[in-house]
Design a protein around this motif. Structure first.
Motif, PDB file in Angstrom:
ATOM      1  N   THR A   1      64.299  30.236  52.164  1.00 27.55           N
ATOM      2  CA  THR A   1      65.725  30.572  52.104  1.00 27.55           C
ATOM      3  C   THR A   1      66.493  29.972  53.274  1.00 27.55           C
ATOM      4  O   THR A   1      67.724  30.004  53.291  1.00 27.55           O
ATOM      5  N   ASP A   2      65.775  29.423  54.245  1.00 28.37           N
ATOM      6  CA  ASP A   2      66.415  28.743  55.368  1.00 28.37           C
ATOM      7  C   ASP A   2      67.110  27.488  54.858  1.00 28.37           C
ATOM      8  O   ASP A   2      66.525  26.694  54.123  1.00 28.37           O
ATOM      9  N   ARG A   3      68.363  27.304  55.239  1.00 31.86           N
ATOM     10  CA  ARG A   3      69.153  26.187  54.729  1.00 31.86           C
ATOM     11  C   ARG A   3      68.536  24.830  55.054  1.00 31.86           C
ATOM     12  O   ARG A   3      68.740  23.856  54.334  1.00 31.86           O
ATOM     13  N   ASP A   4      67.754  24.741  56.111  1.00 29.45           N
ATOM     14  CA  ASP A   4      67.180  23.464  56.531  1.00 29.45           C
ATOM     15  C   ASP A   4      65.661  23.532  56.589  1.00 29.45           C
ATOM     16  O   ASP A   4      65.033  22.951  57.461  1.00 29.45           O
ATOM     17  N   SER A   5      65.042  24.248  55.637  1.00 30.55           N
ATOM     18  CA  SER A   5      63.585  24.415  55.666  1.00 30.55           C
ATOM     19  C   SER A   5      62.849  23.108  55.438  1.00 30.55           C
ATOM     20  O   SER A   5      61.688  22.963  55.811  1.00 30.55           O
ATOM     21  N   GLY A   6      63.511  22.123  54.823  1.00 34.99           N
ATOM     22  CA  GLY A   6      62.872  20.829  54.605  1.00 34.99           C
ATOM     23  C   GLY A   6      62.827  19.963  55.840  1.00 34.99           C
ATOM     24  O   GLY A   6      62.200  18.898  55.832  1.00 34.99           O
ATOM     25  N   GLU A   7      63.483  20.396  56.930  1.00 29.77           N
ATOM     26  CA  GLU A   7      63.492  19.677  58.207  1.00 29.77           C
ATOM     27  C   GLU A   7      63.919  18.221  58.040  1.00 29.77           C
ATOM     28  O   GLU A   7      63.388  17.318  58.681  1.00 29.77           O
ATOM     29  N   MET A   8      64.878  18.002  57.166  1.00 28.31           N
ATOM     30  CA  MET A   8      65.416  16.659  56.942  1.00 28.31           C
ATOM     31  C   MET A   8      66.537  16.402  57.937  1.00 28.31           C
ATOM     32  O   MET A   8      67.466  17.192  58.048  1.00 28.31           O
ATOM     33  N   LYS A   9      66.454  15.306  58.670  1.00 29.65           N
ATOM     34  CA  LYS A   9      67.519  14.971  59.618  1.00 29.65           C
ATOM     35  C   LYS A   9      68.778  14.547  58.868  1.00 29.65           C
ATOM     36  O   LYS A   9      69.833  15.151  59.006  1.00 29.65           O
ATOM     37  N   SER A  10      68.654  13.500  58.076  1.00 34.31           N
ATOM     38  CA  SER A  10      69.776  13.054  57.249  1.00 34.31           C
ATOM     39  C   SER A  10      69.264  12.012  56.266  1.00 34.31           C
ATOM     40  O   SER A  10      68.234  11.365  56.496  1.00 34.31           O
ATOM     41  N   ILE A  11      69.993  11.860  55.178  1.00 29.93           N
ATOM     42  CA  ILE A  11      69.676  10.814  54.212  1.00 29.93           C
ATOM     43  C   ILE A  11      70.975  10.240  53.673  1.00 29.93           C
ATOM     44  O   ILE A  11      71.918  10.970  53.358  1.00 29.93           O
ATOM     45  N   ASN A  12      71.042   8.921  53.613  1.00 29.25           N
ATOM     46  CA  ASN A  12      72.175   8.208  53.007  1.00 29.25           C
ATOM     47  C   ASN A  12      71.714   7.664  51.661  1.00 29.25           C
ATOM     48  O   ASN A  12      70.639   7.053  51.561  1.00 29.25           O
ATOM     49  N   VAL A  13      72.516   7.870  50.636  1.00 27.73           N
ATOM     50  CA  VAL A  13      72.164   7.403  49.295  1.00 27.73           C
ATOM     51  C   VAL A  13      73.354   6.678  48.682  1.00 27.73           C
ATOM     52  O   VAL A  13      74.519   7.032  48.934  1.00 27.73           O
ATOM     53  N   TYR A  14      73.067   5.669  47.876  1.00 32.75           N
ATOM     54  CA  TYR A  14      74.137   4.951  47.185  1.00 32.75           C
ATOM     55  C   TYR A  14      73.533   4.171  46.029  1.00 32.75           C
ATOM     56  O   TYR A  14      72.340   3.842  46.019  1.00 32.75           O
ATOM     57  N   GLY A  15      74.360   3.895  45.042  1.00 36.11           N
ATOM     58  CA  GLY A  15      73.872   3.156  43.885  1.00 36.11           C
ATOM     59  C   GLY A  15      74.798   3.324  42.702  1.00 36.11           C
ATOM     60  O   GLY A  15      75.884   3.915  42.796  1.00 36.11           O
ATOM     61  N   ALA A  16      74.362   2.806  41.557  1.00 39.58           N
ATOM     62  CA  ALA A  16      75.201   2.843  40.359  1.00 39.58           C
ATOM     63  C   ALA A  16      74.329   2.745  39.119  1.00 39.58           C
ATOM     64  O   ALA A  16      73.215   2.203  39.143  1.00 39.58           O
ATOM     65  N   SER A  17      74.864   3.285  38.018  1.00 41.90           N
ATOM     66  CA  SER A  17      74.253   3.118  36.704  1.00 41.90           C
ATOM     67  C   SER A  17      75.318   2.596  35.750  1.00 41.90           C
ATOM     68  O   SER A  17      76.500   2.944  35.876  1.00 41.90           O
TER      69      SER A  17
END
Length: 425
Positions: free
Chosen positions: A198-214
């Protein structure tokens, strides 16, 4: 892992195509309240997993709490989602929100760890757990910018929904649908909440940038290109081509190709490593019957890794009920059969069977390592009446592997899933 990724991709593309239009969605807005929706999904999930070589569910446990190699849990989940409309005018404003509640119906210290519920230091699952989140959104024409807590379904960043409650993430996502058939996405996310926390940051992810198109070239041909950069971990590139060839009446042939290229960060892995993994599936549909053959191949310095970038970020044909067949140098084949019983007078009833065999994997210094998985599934969706859209699903998986894959790779997995969607607004 997620099931039927190939089908999900095809459905997502089809759904996106019908929604994209040249007319401005914002100009057609009826208002914040008038276009609002509130839905609640009730999910009852029972799952047991019998490890034949004494494995356990330590991925989700604080310690090895299942010495007998058996896990069994039963839970009730409620997933509520509210989506407001947009205020009228050139620029529209709105909010989205969700509330998640999970209840333990049956579990124990010696059986816990597979349903993905929070656990205490004694290895026992909590009686209940909950989470809530919200996001603000802005729309101009057919372009939407959303910031806050949300679920994502991009091939390079996909939150998982394979257990009682889904993962959630926090960040910003821009979605552009200004050209008919074309969807462009760009976003940055700074936290990931795993399914069993239930911790908002339990995945311990610093940051991720995503981009793309379909883009849907026609009703039968679509393609997608995406990329992501998970800070200090890895960078991914993804591409997809989906083509549907109409044959005779009630017959068609569909081809679906997916590929990931991952470059692993030296800071996280000790050296610069890479992986390329791809899958090609061909599905022949004839009336009520669908026959699918799929091939998947992994190559590079290590296997394909995901999870830190979302537990559903593996849109490949051979990512199935339990395993993904994504080890280093692993080659796998799948044969699958689906039948829709509506043709035989039982609408809503369907069956699926598939077998996947993987070979030539490199695991723990050993080469030529093999494994296989068999899945069986029966599903029924109520078609009318008070219980309309209530679904009942039974899934069974058998996994067998060479010793190099570890003790948790010989198992039987059984799941009973009852879902009922309720539309409040």
């Amino acid at each position: 892992m997620q099931v039927m990724k190939w089908s999900v991709i095809a459905l997502a593309v089809a759904a996106g195509t019908t929604q994209m239009a040249m007319a401005s969605s914002q100009s057609e807005s009826k208002g914040f309240v008038e276009d609002s929706s509130l839905n609640i999904l009730s999910r009852n999930l029972y799952i047991n997993r019998d490890f034949h070589r004494g494995g356990d569910a330590t991925n989700y446990s604080n310690s090895s709490d299942n010495p007998k190699g058996y896990t069994e849990e039963w839970g009730q989940g409620f997933i509520s989602t509210f989506e407001s409309g947009f205020t009228q005018g050139t620029v529209g404003f709105g909010v989205d929100a969700y509330g998640l509640l999970g209840l333990k119906l049956d579990s124990g210290k010696g059986r816990a760890g597979i349903l993905e519920m929070p656990q205490g230091s004694d290895g026992r699952s909590q009686d209940d757990f909950s989470e809530a989140g919200g996001a603000v959104k802005v729309r101009v024409s057919n372009t939407v910018l959303k910031y806050g807590n949300q679920f994502t379904a991009l091939p390079v960043f996909s939150t998982d929904d394979s257990r009682l409650l889904p993962e959630a993430t926090t960040g910003t996502l821009l979605t552009i649908n200004e050209i008919e058939g074309l969807e462009i996405n760009a976003g940055r996310f700074t936290s990931l909440n795993q399914q069993w926390q239930t911790d908002r940051d339990s995945g311990e992810m610093k940051s991720i940038n995503v981009y793309g198109a379909s883009y849907s070239f026609t009703d039968d041909l679509s393609a997608a290109v995406y990329a992501s950069d998970l800070e200090d971990t890895f960078k991914k590139k993804y591409a997809n081509i989906n083509y549907n060839l109409g044959l005779a009446d009630e017959q068609s042939l569909n081809f679906d190709f997916n590929i990931y290229k991952t470059d692993y960060d030296k800071k996280a892995y000790g050296s610069s490593l890479d992986n390329t993994i791809w899958s090609l599936a061909a599905a022949y549909s004839m009336g009520a019957h669908t026959f699918t053959l799929a091939h998947q191949r992994s190559s590079g310095d290590k296997g394909y890794e995901y999870g830190a970038d979302g537990g559903g970020t593996i849109w490949l044909a051979n990512s199935v009920q339990v395993r993904d067949f994504n080890a280093e140098d692993e080659t796998s084949w799948q044969a699958r059969y689906d039948i829709d019983m509506s043709t035989f007078g039982v609408p809503g009833l369907s069956f699926m069977a598939r077998y996947i065999s993987g070979d030539d994997a490199k695991v723990g210094g050993e080469t030529g390592v093999s494994r296989w998985e068999r899945n069986l599934e029966a599903k029924y969706v109520v078609q009318e009446g008070v219980a309309k859209d209530l679904s009942l699903r039974v899934r069974q998986a058998t996994v067998r592997s060479d010793q190099a894959f570890g003790s948790d790779n010989d198992l039987e997995d059984v799941r009973l899933i009852v879902e009922y969607p309720l539309s409040i607004l």
